[in-house]
Write an enzyme that holds these catalytic residues in place. Structure first.
Site, short mmCIF file in Angstrom:
data_model
loop_
_atom_site.label_atom_id
_atom_site.label_comp_id
_atom_site.label_asym_id
_atom_site.label_seq_id
_atom_site.Cartn_x
_atom_site.Cartn_y
_atom_site.Cartn_z
N GLU A 122 0.75 -1.23 0.09
CA GLU A 122 -0.04 -0.01 0.05
C GLU A 122 0.90 1.21 -0.02
O GLU A 122 0.78 2.10 1.10
CB GLU A 122 -0.93 0.00 1.34
CG GLU A 122 -2.01 -1.08 1.24
CD GLU A 122 -2.84 -1.14 2.58
OE1 GLU A 122 -2.60 -0.31 3.31
OE2 GLU A 122 -3.95 -1.85 2.44
N GLU B 219 -5.29 -8.72 1.13
CA GLU B 219 -5.93 -8.45 2.37
C GLU B 219 -7.48 -7.97 2.13
O GLU B 219 -7.74 -7.52 1.30
CB GLU B 219 -5.32 -7.31 2.91
CG GLU B 219 -3.94 -7.23 3.30
CD GLU B 219 -3.50 -5.98 4.15
OE1 GLU B 219 -4.07 -5.23 4.77
OE2 GLU B 219 -2.27 -5.95 4.29
C1 BG6 Z 1 -4.30 -2.17 5.56
C2 BG6 Z 1 -2.97 -2.49 6.04
O1 BG6 Z 1 -4.19 -1.04 5.49
O2 BG6 Z 1 -5.18 -2.55 6.51
C3 BG6 Z 1 -2.82 -3.30 7.26
O3 BG6 Z 1 -2.18 -3.24 5.08
C4 BG6 Z 1 -3.96 -3.06 8.28
O4 BG6 Z 1 -1.61 -3.18 8.11
C5 BG6 Z 1 -5.23 -3.14 7.67
O5 BG6 Z 1 -4.01 -3.43 9.52
C6 BG6 Z 1 -6.48 -2.51 8.48
O6 BG6 Z 1 -6.35 -1.56 8.64
P1 BG6 Z 1 -7.45 -0.29 8.49
O7 BG6 Z 1 -7.06 0.70 7.57
O8 BG6 Z 1 -8.91 -1.01 7.88
O9 BG6 Z 1 -7.78 0.05 9.89
#
Ligand code: BG6
Length: 456
Positions: A166, A359
């Site tokens: 990201e 993710e």
């Molecule tokens: C992503 C990251 O942005 O979202 C992770 O790669 C992070 O490290 C995850 O933990 C969840 O975070 P958010 O931004 O949804 O609170």
């Protein structure tokens, strides 16, 4: 009831990142990262939580790999702490840090789990932040040396690599919002992101020249489908603009080796962009990705009622909640149709790339616990709908090859500290005890059956 079944060989995985789970922040010669400094020396993290111990994965990795094995994971995406390998970011190698990832990789392979390494998930060596971080080209060179070492050392066992996690999020946080040095300036974030792209392309170049270049290498981008709030011309214009700022600015360079012209026009009015070096674009062009990693949690709904202007980026993303929509603990809309639309669109606009969802997951309250098992039906529901959306995209021909749930276990959630729980495994922060949530049991069944039942 109908069963949806994913293509054979679909890569079921889970993702984590080094700072969020490892702990052992100063053990065995590890150098400080910028997140160690933020946690120890600023008040920016909720409850002044730190990643000093986190999930203590550094010491408990064997137990964690056993959990992965029981889950049936085919792959595990984790990131490497750069300052564990190079305590000052460059120069002297820390042998103990190298050994830790040797043990982890070997343990995964011994349990038939494919390691997928992200080289950079935000824990920049502090020494490099001190010379300007991603605003300084010297950091690009240091990253390339680090990447080269990683490919040469682990590449005999690791076949999937992700250069960055990201770029949008960390460049916007660090340079546009100034969370580290408190010098917020939108321009800084966008300029830093161009250095990151150069580092990414140079790392791929290194990979292809390494002795272990027969795997795949890509990048992970945070992408959200953007919907205009209404069909009005103003809202549509705003949606295109936000899409340019938050999506196209990051995908175009790594797939098309160019920055989107409409954004360049906007930026050149605001900042001096005349210095995009031609050789950087050539590097991107000569070093294409093998796959695109997509992190997706939600979608964006955009209204043009605020002036369409860079300083209004945040205002344009409607802060009001839309009636009838569901929101996660982080306040984000649960928006599986956004993932479907995004996949279809990326496939169409970017020449059908191979995609992994690197993710996807949901922060929940996790309050209901029966017989020591968190009853996280809300998370299961979320995952089900997002996986169904992924499946629909595959049916339409999108080359989606795998899915990594975020995240394996409750962890340190950056500036939110431990206040947000994203894991499918619960971690008791005091005792470090790991317990299965209902979502983990559900995911185990999904993997075993390569799919799941849906109502119709
Ligand atoms: C992503 C990251 O942005 O979202 C992770 O790669 C992070 O490290 C995850 O933990 C969840 O975070 P958010 O931004 O949804 O609170």
């Amino acid at each position: 009831m109908k069963k949806i079944e994913f293509p054979r060989g679909f890569l079921w995985g889970a993702a984590t990142s080094s700072y969020q789970i490892e702990g052992a922040w100063d053990s065995d010669g590890k150098g400080e990262s910028v997140w160690d400094d933020i946690c120890h020396n600023t008040k920016r993290v909720k409850n002044q939580d730190t990643g000093d111990i986190a999930c203590d994965h550094y010491h408990r990795y064997k137990e964690d790999v056993q959990i992965m094995k029981q889950l049936g994971l085919k792959a595990y995406r984790f990131s490497v702490s750069w300052p564990r390998i190079f305590p000052s970011g460059q120069g002297k190698i820390n042998q103990k840090g190298v050994e830790f990832y040797d043990y982890l990789v070997n343990e995964l392979l011994a349990n038939q789990i494919e390691p997928v390494i992200t080289l950079y998930h935000w824990d920049l060596p502090l020494a490099l932040q001190k010379i300007g971080g991603w605003e300084n080209r010297k950091v690009v060179d240091a990253f390339v040396d680090y990447a080269k070492f990683m490919f040469e050392h682990y590449g005999d066992r690791v076949n999937k690599w992700i250069t960055f996690n990201e770029p949008k999020i960390f460049t916007v946080w660090f340079y546009s919002f100034g969370i580290y040095d408190q010098r917020p300036d939108v321009r800084r974030g966008y300029l830093a992101s161009m250095n990151v792209n150069t580092a990414h392309a140079k790392a791929i170049e290194r990979y292809r020249k390494s002795k272990n270049s027969d795997g795949e290498i890509g990048i992970t981008l945070a992408l959200n489908h953007v919907y205009p709030n209404t069909d009005s011309e103003l809202d549509q214009k705003a949606a295109k603009y936000v899409d340019g700022l938050f999506n196209r600015w990051y995908i175009d360079p790594v797939i098309k080796a160019a920055y989107p012209q409409d954004m360049l026009d906007v930026f050149s009015k605001r900042f001096n962009l005349s210095q995009i070096p031609k050789e950087d674009l050539k590097l991107l062009n000569d070093n294409p990705i093998d796959f695109l990693g997509i992190n997706n949690y939600s979608c964006l709904r955009v209204s043009g009622k605020n002036t369409v202007d860079l300083s209004n980026i945040i205002n344009m993303i409607s802060p009001e909640k839309v009636e009838g929509k569901e929101y996660s603990e982080t306040g984000w809309e649960v928006c599986p149709e956004g993932l479907y639309d995004l996949l279809i669109r990326v496939d169409k606009d970017y020449n059908h790339p191979i995609i992994y969802i690197t993710e996807n997951g949901m922060a929940c309250k996790d309050e209901k616990i029966i017989y020591n098992i968190v009853q996280d039906e809300d998370r299961i529901n979320y995952l089900k709908r997002y996986l169904q959306a992924s499946y629909r995209a595959i049916e339409k021909g999108v080359k989606l090859k795998g899915y990594f749930v975020w995240t394996l276990m409750d962890n340190f959630e950056w500036i939110e500290g431990y206040s947000k729980r994203f894991g499918i495994i619960r971690v008791n922060n005091k005792t470090q005890e790991r317990t299965w949530k209902k979502s983990a049991q559900w995911y185990q069944e999904v993997i075993a059956g390569n799919g799941f039942n849906i109502d119709k």
